[in-house]
Design an enzyme around this catalytic site. Structure first.
Site, PDB file in Angstrom:
ATOM      1  N   PRO A  23       3.882  19.910  32.143  1.00 43.76           N
ATOM      2  CA  PRO A  23       5.254  20.307  31.821  1.00 43.76           C
ATOM      3  C   PRO A  23       5.703  19.664  30.507  1.00 43.76           C
ATOM      4  CG  PRO A  23       5.230  18.644  33.564  1.00 43.76           C
ATOM      5  CD  PRO A  23       3.805  19.045  33.324  1.00 43.76           C
ATOM      6  N   GLN A  99       9.111  23.479  36.740  1.00 46.49           N
ATOM      7  CA  GLN A  99       9.450  22.086  37.046  1.00 46.49           C
ATOM      8  C   GLN A  99      10.966  21.946  37.168  1.00 46.49           C
ATOM      9  OE1 GLN A  99       9.245  18.776  34.156  1.00 46.49           O
ATOM     10  NE2 GLN A  99       7.927  17.720  35.629  1.00 46.49           N
ATOM     11  N   HIS A 175      10.469  17.516  39.938  1.00 48.38           N
ATOM     12  CA  HIS A 175      10.284  16.487  38.904  1.00 48.38           C
ATOM     13  C   HIS A 175      10.716  15.134  39.457  1.00 48.38           C
ATOM     14  CE1 HIS A 175       9.841  14.536  35.166  1.00 48.38           C
ATOM     15  NE2 HIS A 175      10.568  15.304  34.371  1.00 48.38           N
ATOM     16  N   TYR A 180      13.957  10.425  35.662  1.00 47.83           N
ATOM     17  CA  TYR A 180      15.034  11.322  36.081  1.00 47.83           C
ATOM     18  C   TYR A 180      15.401  11.036  37.545  1.00 47.83           C
ATOM     19  CZ  TYR A 180      14.194  13.238  31.534  1.00 47.83           C
ATOM     20  OH  TYR A 180      14.053  13.348  30.179  1.00 47.83           O
ATOM     21  N   ARG A 227       5.804  15.739  41.123  1.00 49.07           N
ATOM     22  CA  ARG A 227       5.292  14.899  40.027  1.00 49.07           C
ATOM     23  C   ARG A 227       5.925  13.509  40.078  1.00 49.07           C
ATOM     24  NH1 ARG A 227       4.752  15.252  33.370  1.00 49.07           N
ATOM     25  NH2 ARG A 227       2.500  15.312  33.533  1.00 49.07           N
ATOM     26  N   GLY A 293      -2.726  11.246  28.534  1.00 47.34           N
ATOM     27  CA  GLY A 293      -3.662  10.898  27.464  1.00 47.34           C
ATOM     28  C   GLY A 293      -5.102  11.263  27.772  1.00 47.34           C
TER      29      GLY A 293
END
Ligand SMILES: Cc1cc2nc3c(=O)[nH]c(=O)nc-3n(C[C@H](O)[C@H](O)[C@H](O)COP(=O)(O)O)c2cc1C
Length: 360
Positions: A23, A99, A175, A180, A227, A293
């Site tokens: 996302p 998401q 999410h 958040y 997530r 990454g």
């Protein structure tokens, strides 16, 4: 041996590969937080991913930050806009989850309607500043949500989940990462409540459990993903014991039969930082996505070793709409231009070149 190109079925959804588009917020919706043709083109260009996950999408006007081109899914226009996107992705042969997110304490008073004030689990301001159209502004001290306020937000997640169905998505991702609202409840650096939503891991998980319960009115568990980002310090987030706490959260998610658990954790763990992924893998036996990454070789290694079932790629998908095809043919990758990550036009969004295939 499992590789990036091994197919996988999550819930009842067959994915052609383990390559997930992470996302990514890109600020390219139309004013009014309405997705349009530019977004449809962007996502359709990337439809060869095993699964596409959209950018963070706001579930109600009170979940907002001050960017009019950051998409929402709380009114009919936004729902119709997302239908363009899902239609384009499906026409290109892809699968797409949305998401769903709420900003919680990282929202801005200037952006909230009806004199509402940003709210979070506890009255703890995030240190630092938030991006706005008028430059950076400090985060405010949020109100601690009441149980009634929590129930209202759970209902907003359910409304957005219903709209996601009407908009033609294949599923939803809650999410719970990156500082958040759901993450603010999960981690003890931002949740110091003493009621049933704070204190123990089970209590900090309760808000997420209630959201999952509410969205199940519209989606089977096998079309709902979650997530989390146990160690990501973004937006002043912290947790006193991310390995133990998120292994426990993974164990609480395990019996729910979700489409997947998606964990943001660095592929190469920095010195001194906890490595949360192995403990989560040990606790969660459903489909596990890792992100953070990952290069191709890290991804192949984690899949071959059983450390995850899917790998999500962010920047690589920004710059390479045909990322799976590039890897299949061992072609070089385009580099991502960070200067256009959050600009608002087609440049850096829909103009990265795909490979010219020699046999076509
Ligand atoms: C431009 C940009 C926007 C992002 N927006 C979101 C987002 O909306 N929601 C989210 O969960 N993560 C977001 N992320 C994080 C990515 O999903 C991903 O976890 C991160 O980029 C690490 O993966 P990578 O190293 O493959 O890029 C964003 C990352 C980038 C680069």
């Amino acid at each position: 041996m499992t590789s990036l190109f091994s197919p996988l079925t999550i819930g009842d959804l067959a994915l052609p590969s383990r390559i997930v588009m992470a996302p990514m917020t890109r600020h390219r919706a139309l004013h009014g937080k309405i997705p349009g043709h530019l977004n449809a083109l962007h996502y359709a260009q990337r439809a060869s991913a095993g699964l596409v996950i959209t950018e963070s999408t706001e579930i109600d006007p009170h979940s907002s930050i001050d960017v009019p081109t950051r998409p929402g899914l709380f009114n009919d226009e936004q729902q119709a806009g997302w239908r363009l996107v899902t239609g384009a992705v499906h026409a290109a042969g892809g699968r797409i989850f949305v998401q769903l997110s709420h900003m919680g304490r990282t929202a801005l008073p200037s952006q909230l309607r009806d004199d509402r004030w940003p709210a979070g689990p506890s009255a703890l301001a995030a240190a630092g500043k938030v991006y706005t159209a008028n430059g950076p502004e400090p985060y405010v001290e949020p109100q601690a949500l009441t149980p009634a306020g929590i129930a209202g937000i759970v209902a907003e997640f359910a409304n957005a989940a219903a709209r996601a169905k009407n908009a033609g998505f294949d599923g939803i991702e809650i999410h719970g990462a990156n500082g958040y609202l759901v993450d603010q409840f999960l981690r003890d650096g931002s949740n110091i409540r003493s009621d049933g939503y704070g204190g123990t891991v089970e209590n900090r998980f309760r808000f997420l459990r209630e959201i999952i319960g509410a969205v199940k009115a519209y989606w089977p568990a096998g079309r709902i993903g979650v997530r989390v980002s146990p160690t990501n310090p973004f937006q002043d987030m912290s947790d006193s014991d991310p390995v133990a706490h998120f292994a426990a959260i993974a164990a609480l998610l395990q019996p729910l039969g979700l489409a997947y658990l998606h964990v943001v954790a660095p592929a190469i763990v920095p010195e001194g930082q906890a490595d949360v992924a192995p403990a989560i893998r040990a606790a969660f036996h459903g489909p596990l996505i890792v992100a953070g990454g990952y290069r191709r070789e890290h991804a192949e290694a984690v899949l071959a070793g059983g450390g995850a079932d899917l790998v999500a790629f962010g920047e690589a998908f920004i710059a390479n709409p045909d990322l799976p095809q590039r890897w299949r043919s061992n072609a070089p990758l385009n580099a991502a231009d960070k200067s256009t990550f959050y600009t608002t036009d087609a440049k850096g969004y829909t103009d990265y070149p795909s490979l010219e295939l020699v046999d076509e």
